[in-house]
Each structure stands twice: as C-alpha cells, then as structure tokens.
Design a protein around this motif. Sequence first.
Motif, short mmCIF file in Angstrom:
data_model
loop_
_atom_site.label_atom_id
_atom_site.label_comp_id
_atom_site.label_asym_id
_atom_site.label_seq_id
_atom_site.Cartn_x
_atom_site.Cartn_y
_atom_site.Cartn_z
N UNK A 292 -6.69 14.57 1.73
CA UNK A 292 -6.88 13.57 3.21
C UNK A 292 -7.62 11.95 3.27
N UNK A 293 -8.39 11.53 1.98
CA UNK A 293 -7.96 9.84 2.12
C UNK A 293 -6.88 10.06 2.55
N UNK A 294 -5.80 9.70 1.53
CA UNK A 294 -4.02 9.33 1.24
C UNK A 294 -3.54 9.75 2.91
N UNK A 295 -3.79 11.21 3.58
CA UNK A 295 -2.99 10.99 4.51
C UNK A 295 -3.23 10.10 5.97
N UNK A 296 -5.02 10.19 5.51
CA UNK A 296 -5.43 9.36 6.54
C UNK A 296 -4.99 8.33 6.77
N UNK A 297 -5.14 7.27 5.49
CA UNK A 297 -4.46 5.84 5.00
C UNK A 297 -3.30 5.88 5.28
N UNK A 298 -2.46 6.90 5.20
CA UNK A 298 -1.08 6.66 4.94
C UNK A 298 -0.84 6.48 6.79
N UNK A 299 -1.23 7.29 7.75
CA UNK A 299 -1.22 7.42 9.04
C UNK A 299 -1.23 5.71 10.03
N UNK A 300 -2.97 4.98 9.00
CA UNK A 300 -2.85 3.91 9.79
C UNK A 300 -1.69 2.99 9.25
N UNK A 301 -1.52 3.04 7.92
CA UNK A 301 -0.85 1.52 7.49
C UNK A 301 0.57 2.04 8.07
N UNK A 302 0.63 3.35 8.62
CA UNK A 302 2.29 2.99 9.18
C UNK A 302 2.24 2.59 10.69
N UNK A 303 0.97 2.04 11.11
CA UNK A 303 1.57 1.18 12.19
C UNK A 303 1.69 -0.22 12.10
#
Length: 207
Positions: free
Chosen positions: A57-68
């Motif tokens: 979950x942490x990886x998925x959440x960070x992936x989404x944030x870093x895509x911005x």
Amino acid sequence: MSCSDALALPKKRRTDGRMRLPALVVVTALFAPLPVLAQAPQGPDTCAGTAEAAAERIVAACDALLAAPDTPDAKRAGWLRARAEAYIRQDRLPLAVADLDQVSRLDDQDGPSVIKRAGLRRTLGDTDGLIADLSMLIRLQPDNVAALFERGTLYRGKGDLRRALADFGAVLRREPAHAAAAAERKALAQEIERLGATMPLTHAPKP
C-alpha cells in the motif's frame, strides 16, 4: 393402480408455503466469494505509512504521488524515502537504492539517506557504489572516522594503495590512538616501499 404405485412412499410437501432450495444451491451460496470492499483511499498519509502499514500500500500510494509532475522537491524527497523503506521491507534493495539516488539528487545534504544507501550497497556487494557513498558522507561529515576507515579498507581491497594509505592517515590525524588504522597504514607503507615508491610512516598531527 399398480403394485409399485401402492408401495411408493408419499412425497412430503412443505406446509409453511416456503420452497425448499436444492442442496447444491445452498452449498454454492455458502462458499461464494464475498463482495470486494472499496479500496481505502491512498495519499500522503499512506505513503508515509508506519512500520505496521502494508508495504504494498505504501509503494502504491507513493507511486501515485510521485507521478505528479509539479511536486515540490522537499515533498518528492520525503515520498522517495518512504517508498525506499517500503522496498527494503519487500527485500527489493536495488529499487530502494534507486529511490535514494533520487533523494541525493534532490537533497545533497541528506546524510541519513546516504548512510542508508551505503548500507544497502554493502549488502548488495556494490564496492564502487559503497566507496562513492562513503566519499559523499565524508564530504558531509569530514570527521567521520568510521567512514574514512571503511573507505580505506575498500581502497586496499581494490589495490588502490595510495588512497587507502591517505584514508588511514586521515583517521590517525583525527584519532591518533586508532590502533587498527595505525597497523593498516604501517603495513601499507611497507608494501608501497617494496614496490619502489617511498612513503613516510609518520602522520601529521591532528590540526
């Protein structure tokens, strides 16, 4: 009416008005999968999850944030650190190193991330990468005797005797009583002398 009809048992009928379901339908209903619950929202709090949070979950959440694309560097560095920690928990060490590389590009004064990456490279057996991290750490912390000594041993292992000698000398300037560095420096100086390049065995006093 035939004899067989006379001997047949009468079929029981439910008198409560309800229809009996076939056994197969009942069993199928018992073992049918439960409806999938809606996924919990993911955001900065999930990316910076605690040690108890699921690494996935942490990886998925960070992936989404870093895509911005327009994320400020300070926030991006923090999310990269968080994702690196999650990767470590998943034993995906090269990915953690890659994230910490990005952290260093965003914040070249972040000593703790350099130390973390050095530990990962030590585990991965990446000698050249570890030397680079120790060099960065020494730039940030010039009196870090442990980093100087370890880099000296790595240089010696690679056959770079002069750089190893310089690092052991730097250790002794900071800690004259460092017995291991003194022994290493003496042995290296003698080896270099045997190779035909005279090096002094004394070291300069600590400034």
